[in-house]
Design an enzyme around this catalytic site. Structure first.
Site, mmCIF file in Angstrom:
data_model
loop_
_atom_site.group_PDB
_atom_site.id
_atom_site.type_symbol
_atom_site.label_atom_id
_atom_site.label_comp_id
_atom_site.label_asym_id
_atom_site.label_seq_id
_atom_site.Cartn_x
_atom_site.Cartn_y
_atom_site.Cartn_z
ATOM 1 N N ASP A 487 0.828 -1.205 0.000
ATOM 2 C CA ASP A 487 0.000 0.000 0.000
ATOM 3 C C ASP A 487 0.868 1.264 0.000
ATOM 4 O O ASP A 487 2.086 1.213 0.264
ATOM 5 C CB ASP A 487 -0.906 -0.021 1.242
ATOM 6 C CG ASP A 487 -2.272 0.589 0.977
ATOM 7 O OD1 ASP A 487 -2.375 1.431 0.069
ATOM 8 O OD2 ASP A 487 -3.223 0.231 1.696
ATOM 9 N N ASP A 557 -10.807 1.973 -3.067
ATOM 10 C CA ASP A 557 -11.341 1.617 -1.753
ATOM 11 C C ASP A 557 -12.866 1.631 -1.760
ATOM 12 O O ASP A 557 -13.506 1.211 -0.793
ATOM 13 C CB ASP A 557 -10.835 2.600 -0.685
ATOM 14 C CG ASP A 557 -9.431 2.243 -0.203
ATOM 15 O OD1 ASP A 557 -8.937 1.161 -0.558
ATOM 16 O OD2 ASP A 557 -8.840 3.058 0.532
HETATM 17 C C1 GLA Z 1 -5.690 1.755 2.332
HETATM 18 C C2 GLA Z 1 -6.113 0.594 1.450
HETATM 19 C C3 GLA Z 1 -7.158 -0.228 2.166
HETATM 20 C C4 GLA Z 1 -6.599 -0.717 3.477
HETATM 21 C C5 GLA Z 1 -6.115 0.456 4.316
HETATM 22 C C6 GLA Z 1 -5.382 -0.040 5.554
HETATM 23 O O1 GLA Z 1 -6.730 2.666 2.479
HETATM 24 O O2 GLA Z 1 -6.581 1.036 0.206
HETATM 25 O O3 GLA Z 1 -7.571 -1.318 1.361
HETATM 26 O O4 GLA Z 1 -5.552 -1.618 3.226
HETATM 27 O O5 GLA Z 1 -5.228 1.294 3.587
HETATM 28 O O6 GLA Z 1 -4.927 0.983 6.342
#
Ligand code: GLA
Length: 747
Positions: A487, A557
């Site tokens: 990420d 997301d």
């Molecule tokens: C980001 C990712 C999510 C999740 C969060 C965790 O927003 O896109 O899918 O993994 O971080 O903190």
């Protein structure tokens, strides 16, 4: 780039005989014309009598002996095929009206340059002319040089014989004995003939709202697609497609398209030049960028891939997907299909414990999940987003015996195991930051702006790069980890690199990304079975650079299944379904509070790489039954969805009550058509959807995915021609409902 072949010819008309897949170059004295031919595409450029390299053609394939001449009139019998224009007026000197394949900023150029430099004595005039060319392996290399100074630009071209996709890049070399500052450098400039009916299609958005399709007229007012964020960003994806108004549609007409393989700040400009010709220029973003090129030093650009299709936006994306799977994705066409994944993020957030994860794993295994992924919260002091980033050791309060018991349990349940990491970031409240406060991007004595309570580590520093590689290598070596979700959850603010000499500090935009690529590729080399998902708060870093080093990406997301249909529609304009993950999560959805059925959520997510991100602890028995049915059904169409040809029969949009998307396996033995209804209106008979891409002469059995009765009047078997002509439609009623028809070749 792997597995690329091409053929190429250059020379006078009579010698243009592109008949084989071998590289062929002829360069007789006089005019030099370079031509590249791949499936369905010809690309050509030539040197005019003044030595400028001019673009000549990019589009549908030409016949072997077709004339390739500049747009400036060439007299019959004139041995000069590529003509250098004279000045048009006092306001339009020759240098500003000559169409150049890769212009330097000089000699009155009034459009975006390929490259802009300043020499140590203050000279800012750069005029590039043809010097030499060569063919090395599968690449045509053309060298341009400034008319006076020892500065050369090398252009590289490769064309894929299967898809006609071009790979272009440039390198600048300083042959002087003093540094030259490069203020702007493009990977490539593409040119199309004069026209007032071109339209630019692009993809834009923001966090949880990525991949929105836009299209605008191409006019003298430039459209700039860019990121100034340090990474690709959620804003504008580094992808473009150009069609012609009233001529180009989903399945018909010309489309010129391309995407930059770069995960940092970029800039693509599209517009008409001073004479109305269309120019597309893309490369590093010159914003806040410069590179002091030392004597003898070379600066390379990323690759700008570009293609042409005469089969509309659908044809363009199908061709590009084929290229991307074969030549960009790790493993190419032989890469493993995406396993069905479970991820606990939306279920537990930071509340990760060994017992809680084991309970989820047991439930995930019951419904046929193949990969169990623990998201954020497993490491350091990570109980919220305020602490812990940077400390990639297992949190012993949450996992008293380390990760091994959970991993063993996951394996015993028949799944492989994955972990979330965000290696490029650090919380101020972390052991890493306390030990190395100088490791973040910063300007000395200036504020360090936090985003999601975190700072960006300066990967351009070799010590940071080596530290991260070491930490990740250890993590993967010491635990049986099949998968990392990688990420990246903020943009740059103060992008300083104070340890470097002032004139070298802005290299950070390039060196950061190069070192990111180094870590990813070295990790993959050391752990060949490790798979990686690219994520940046959803789809904030999706491009052909990161896709060359990751097996899948997380597009957004936003997991609302109706929004997701549009996200998936936008994503697949540029990138293939084979890397597009899609999770079934809880309802109402966190992003927009919309309530949808579990069936609808599955039907939306099954159009990509299926994942499940719901809180299984809250599911009832009937939910497990429903999910098991869909997961099993998905496995019967997974190859077709992930590796087939995508047809947008009726794209989802806010103005459309329904949508339909079809996937057809490469051998055309299976097709799957998803029909999704956003909301019912009236009592009218809805129009049928017409499948596409089936073999007209083959007989297909049709069935409803997951079981179910065929609608009245739909026969159980008929020819591909029948289905494509007649069409069919499920009698969907209500809001947020869907179905999928599967066509399997009978016998
Ligand atoms: C980001 C990712 C999510 C999740 C969060 C965790 O927003 O896109 O899918 O993994 O971080 O903190």
């Amino acid at each position: 780039m792997r597995k690329m072949g091409f053929f190429l010819t250059s020379g006078i008309l009579a010698t243009l005989v592109p008949t084989t897949a071998q590289a062929k170059v002829t360069a007789p004295a006089g005019a030099k014309i370079f031509r590249l031919d791949g499936a369905g595409v010809t690309y050509a450029m030539g040197v005019d009598e003044k030595g400028y390299l001019q673009p000549l053609y990019w589009g549908a394939p030409l016949a072997a002996g077709d004339p390739l001449v500049s747009t400036d009139p060439v007299k019959t019998g004139d041995p000069v095929l590529v003509k250098a224009p004279g000045e048009l007026s006092g306001f339009d000197p020759a240098g500003s009206v000559t169409l150049q394949e890769y212009p330097g900023q000089g000699e009155g150029l009034v459009n975006d340059p390929g490259i802009k430099t300043i020499f140590a004595d203050g000279n800012r005039d750069l005029v590039l002319k043809y010097r030499s060319h060569s063919v090395r392996g599968e690449t045509l290399i053309v060298e341009l040089a400034d008319i006076k100074r020892p500065l050369t630009v090398t252009l590289r071209y490769t064309i894929d014989p299967e898809t006609g996709v071009l790979a272009r890049s440039a390198s600048v070399r300083n042959g002087d004995n003093r540094p030259v500052r490069v203020d702007q450098i493009a990977s490539a400039v593409f040119t199309l003939p004069v026209g007032d009916d071109y339209r630019l299609h692009y993809l834009t958005g923001r966090h949880a709202a990525e991949w929105q399709k836009k299209d605008v007229a191409i006019t003298p007012a430039l459209t700039v697609l860019e990121s100034r964020r340090g990474s690709t960003g959620h804003g504008n994806n580094p992808y473009f497609a150009i069609g012609r108004e009233g001529v180009t549609s989903e399945e018909h007409g010309p489309v010129w398209y391309g995407a930059l393989a770069w995960s940092g700040s970029f800039r693509i400009s599209v517009g008409q030049d001073n004479l109305g010709r269309i120019r597309v220029m893309g490369g590093y973003n010159p914003y806040d960028f410069s590179w002091s090129l030392k004597p003898g030093e070379t600066l390379d650009t990323p690759i700008f891939y570009a293609g042409y299709s005469n089969a509309g936006m659908g044809g363009a994306s199908r061709t590009f997907h084929k290229f991307e799977v074969a030549h960009i994705m790790p493993g190419g066409e032989k890469a493993r299909l995406r396993p069905v994944l479970y991820n606990s993020w939306e279920a537990t957030a930071f509340d990760v414990t060994e017992a809680g994860q084991e309970a989820l794993a047991e439930k995930a295994a019951r419904i046929g999940v193949e990969r169990f992924v623990v998201d954020d919260g497993w490491f350091g002091a990570r109980n919220s987003d305020k602490a812990g980033l940077g400390d990639w050791t297992v949190n012993r309060t949450k996992f008293p015996n380390g990760m091994k018991p959970l991993i063993d349990k996951v394996h015993a349940l028949g799944m492989d195991f994955g972990l979330w990491v965000e290696p490029e970031m650090v919380n101020v409240d972390s052991d890493l930051y306390r030990a190395h406060p100088d490791w973040v991007l910063n300007y000395t004595g200036r504020p360090r702006t936090e985003g999601r309570n975190q700072l960006v580590l300066n990967l351009a520093r070799k010590d940071v790069r080596d530290h991260l590689l070491g930490v990740l290598d250890k993590l993967v070596s010491e635990n049986d980890i099949a998968f990392l979700k990688w990420d990246y959850n903020r943009n740059w603010t103060e992008g300083g690199w104070p340890e470097m000499p002032v004139q070298d500090q802005q290299r950070v935009y390039v060196d950061y990304v190069r070192n990111l690529y180094h870590i990813l590729s070295e990790l993959r080399r050391r752990h060949p079975k490790l798979e990686i998902e690219g994520c940046s708060g959803g789809g904030g870093r999706v491009d052909l650079g990161i896709l060359g080093l990751t097996d899948e990406v997380w597009p957004s997301d936003n997991t609302d299944p109706a929004d997701r249909l549009m996200i998936q529609d936008g994503f697949t304009q540029a990138y293939p379904t084979s890397v597009m993950m899609a999770w079934v999560t809880d309802s109402p959805n966190w992003a927009n509070t919309r309530t949808t059925s579990l069936d609808y959520r599955f039907l939306s997510s099954m159009q990509g790489g299926l994942g499940i991100g719901a809180n299984l602890d809250k599911w009832q028995q009937e939910d497990f039954t429903t999910a098991s049915k869909w997961v099993a059904a998905y496995k019967t169409i997974r190859q077709t969805v992930q590796r087939g040809q995508l047809y947008r029969i009726d794209p989802p949009s806010n103005d459309n009550a329904s949508s339909a998307t079809m996937y057809v396996s490469q051998d055309r033995r299976q097709g799957v058509m998803f029909q999704m209804l956003h909301s019912s209106m009236w009592r009218d008979n809805p129009t049928p959807n017409h499948p596409k891409g089936l073999d007209p002469s083959a007989t297909y059995r049709v069935s409803v995915l997951g079981g179910g009765v065929l609608p009245d009047g739909v026969p159980a078997r008929a020819s591909g021609a029948y289905w494509m002509e007649r069409g069919l439609r499920a009698p969907l009623k209500g809001d947020f409902v869907g179905t999928a028809f599967v066509f399997d070749v009978a016998g």
